[in-house]
Design a protein around this motif. Sequence first.
Motif, mmCIF file in Angstrom:
data_model
loop_
_atom_site.group_PDB
_atom_site.id
_atom_site.type_symbol
_atom_site.label_atom_id
_atom_site.label_comp_id
_atom_site.label_asym_id
_atom_site.label_seq_id
_atom_site.Cartn_x
_atom_site.Cartn_y
_atom_site.Cartn_z
ATOM 1 N N TRP A 65 0.839 -1.207 0.000
ATOM 2 C CA TRP A 65 0.000 0.000 0.000
ATOM 3 C C TRP A 65 0.865 1.244 0.000
ATOM 4 O O TRP A 65 0.533 2.241 -0.639
ATOM 5 N N LEU A 68 1.950 1.933 -3.507
ATOM 6 C CA LEU A 68 0.885 2.528 -4.324
ATOM 7 C C LEU A 68 0.677 3.999 -3.961
ATOM 8 O O LEU A 68 0.499 4.839 -4.852
ATOM 9 N N ALA A 71 3.573 6.003 -5.341
ATOM 10 C CA ALA A 71 3.451 6.111 -6.801
ATOM 11 C C ALA A 71 2.375 7.123 -7.166
ATOM 12 O O ALA A 71 2.557 7.941 -8.080
ATOM 13 N N ALA A 72 1.254 7.093 -6.442
ATOM 14 C CA ALA A 72 0.175 8.033 -6.733
ATOM 15 C C ALA A 72 0.633 9.464 -6.464
ATOM 16 O O ALA A 72 0.354 10.381 -7.255
ATOM 17 N N LEU A 99 2.502 5.312 -12.413
ATOM 18 C CA LEU A 99 1.514 4.434 -11.783
ATOM 19 C C LEU A 99 1.578 2.995 -12.285
ATOM 20 O O LEU A 99 1.434 2.049 -11.503
ATOM 21 N N ALA A 102 3.987 0.490 -10.591
ATOM 22 C CA ALA A 102 3.611 0.233 -9.198
ATOM 23 C C ALA A 102 2.397 -0.683 -9.126
ATOM 24 O O ALA A 102 2.351 -1.618 -8.311
ATOM 25 N N ILE A 103 1.413 -0.420 -9.998
ATOM 26 C CA ILE A 103 0.202 -1.245 -9.976
ATOM 27 C C ILE A 103 0.546 -2.679 -10.397
ATOM 28 O O ILE A 103 0.070 -3.649 -9.802
ATOM 29 N N ALA A 106 2.290 -4.348 -7.494
ATOM 30 C CA ALA A 106 1.342 -4.640 -6.425
ATOM 31 C C ALA A 106 0.481 -5.849 -6.799
ATOM 32 O O ALA A 106 0.239 -6.740 -5.969
ATOM 33 N N TYR A 136 10.537 6.904 -6.088
ATOM 34 C CA TYR A 136 9.297 7.610 -5.739
ATOM 35 C C TYR A 136 9.546 8.566 -4.572
ATOM 36 O O TYR A 136 9.066 9.702 -4.568
#
Lengths: 345, 240
Positions: A65, A68, A71-72, A99, A102-103, A106, A136
């Motif tokens: 998390w 993420l 990254a966001a 993004l 990272a997605i 994840a 990041y």
Amino acid sequence: MDVTIALFLIQDGIINGAIYALLAVALVLVFAVTRVILIPQGEFVTFAGLSLAAMETGSVPGAVWLLLVLAAAAAAMDAGAALRERSPAKAVRLAAWNLVPAIAIAAAVLAMVPLQLGLGVNIVLCAALIVPMGPYLYRVAFQPLADASVLVLLIASVGAHLALTALGLVLFGAEGYRTSPVVSGSFQIGPLFVTGQSLLVVGATLALLAGLALFFGRTLIGKALMASAINRRGARLVGIPTMLSGRIAFAMAAAIGVVSAVLVAPLTTLYYDSGFIIGLKGFVAAIIGGLGAYPAAVAAALAVGLLEAFSSFWASAFKEVIVFASILPVLLWRSLTSTHGDEED
Amino acid sequence: MSALLEVGDLSVNYGRVEAVRAVSLAVQSGEIATVIGANGAGKTSLLAAIMGLLPSRGRVVFDGQDLARVPAEERVAMGISLVPEQRDLFGTMSVADNLALGAFRRGRAEIPARLERVYALFPRLEERHRQEAGTLSGGERQMLAMGRALMARPRLLMLDEPSLGLAPLIVRDILQTVSELRDEGVSILLVEQNARAALRIADHGYVMELGAATMRGPAGELAADPRVAEIYLGAAHGMA
């Protein structure tokens, strides 16, 4: 003290020293390229170690998390900068560029961890999880300050460390974990009892240091990183983007953190806040080595490890005090002998 | 013939001090343009702004493209190179490594061919290719700075005071090389305090005073202009 104990302490000191050497090299690397004194280097180690421990039990590490969210945040900052330039296409591209990896990582972690595919896969997943956090983190916390003074960067670094430690408590809980060793088994050399993991620590550290030497000596991108460290403006003039150097340096620091975690997590119990003390000892070594030279930092790290081992035998209550106090005479000596400590630019 | 570089009303401020005031100039393809002027006239700030190293107001157009939002690193990739007054070499790296990094945006494959070209221009650099850049003499450092810029295969080469602090014979060699580069098709923007030497090799000239461009014209006419002669050529001659 007899020879057996001395040998045991030396072994202990070398193992710890090897870990501190990795941390010191990461600190020197990041400082040289970005002028950031990377206090959160220890968090890379604990996050990687705790993630590995979680994966071992088949549970998804909370670091997913964090990756993420980072990254966001990076995507939002890059896209925001592009929108201020009124180029929406570039904003979308930069957001996706931040993004998508990272997605994907994840998703891979979420899918593969419950299958408990073994230590090798876990280490790869852990690296995929932790290494991108470096760039990041650089984007979110340090890139906006790229031209600030070393002191401002240090304050940002302390802030990043405090934030990450607190997040570590949220993501991993207050309990400590230890992972199973990468290399199990042990054997005896004379009076000395040597574990496979401790040989791995020394071997992996040497291999990583050799790899770094090759990277900086032989590859154009490694030379470009070194060039950014030597003369930032000269580096821009040959077209090396400062931002790229910073991201690469932070990625390498995070990668070194993952290696340190794989090596150290089976030897000591890691807590969400263990990173600070580990990182601080690497920092002492980096400072004793002059914060500029890798071989000096490695030698100093070994000295710190040995000092720690022997002081834990003679004055175990003062172990940390002795290690951290050892920085004082070095600083004194340096400030008396150095002609100028300023950067070239 | 269209201008390769067009600068319109460019201004640079340091706090309240206006170092460059609404300067307009153009560099035509394949020519040497020179900006002459006394120390502190704003020449270095002008080049830094064109390179994108300093924030500025006004217009910089290179090969028809507005550079307002292009960072310095990308300007290098587009074909603009600056040899700064301080040289900004990588002092603890070898001459060969400094040159290789000059081709960073061109990629590894182009390095050998570019290296051969630069060594042909400056044989001294080949002799010293293993030496650390920080240990070179002043003239060699200037050669290395120029060589490093040329490794990027620039279409526009900007030189900031290449003669500064160098012996007259070396200055002659370096300016000779600048003319050769023009003959190969590299456009050049040359900033110099040494007005006489600069106007001798330039096609067009601009005179900068207190941040503003006060005179412009073909280099020969400027050199013959009594005002220029009185203020700069006389002074430069006296200093030499």
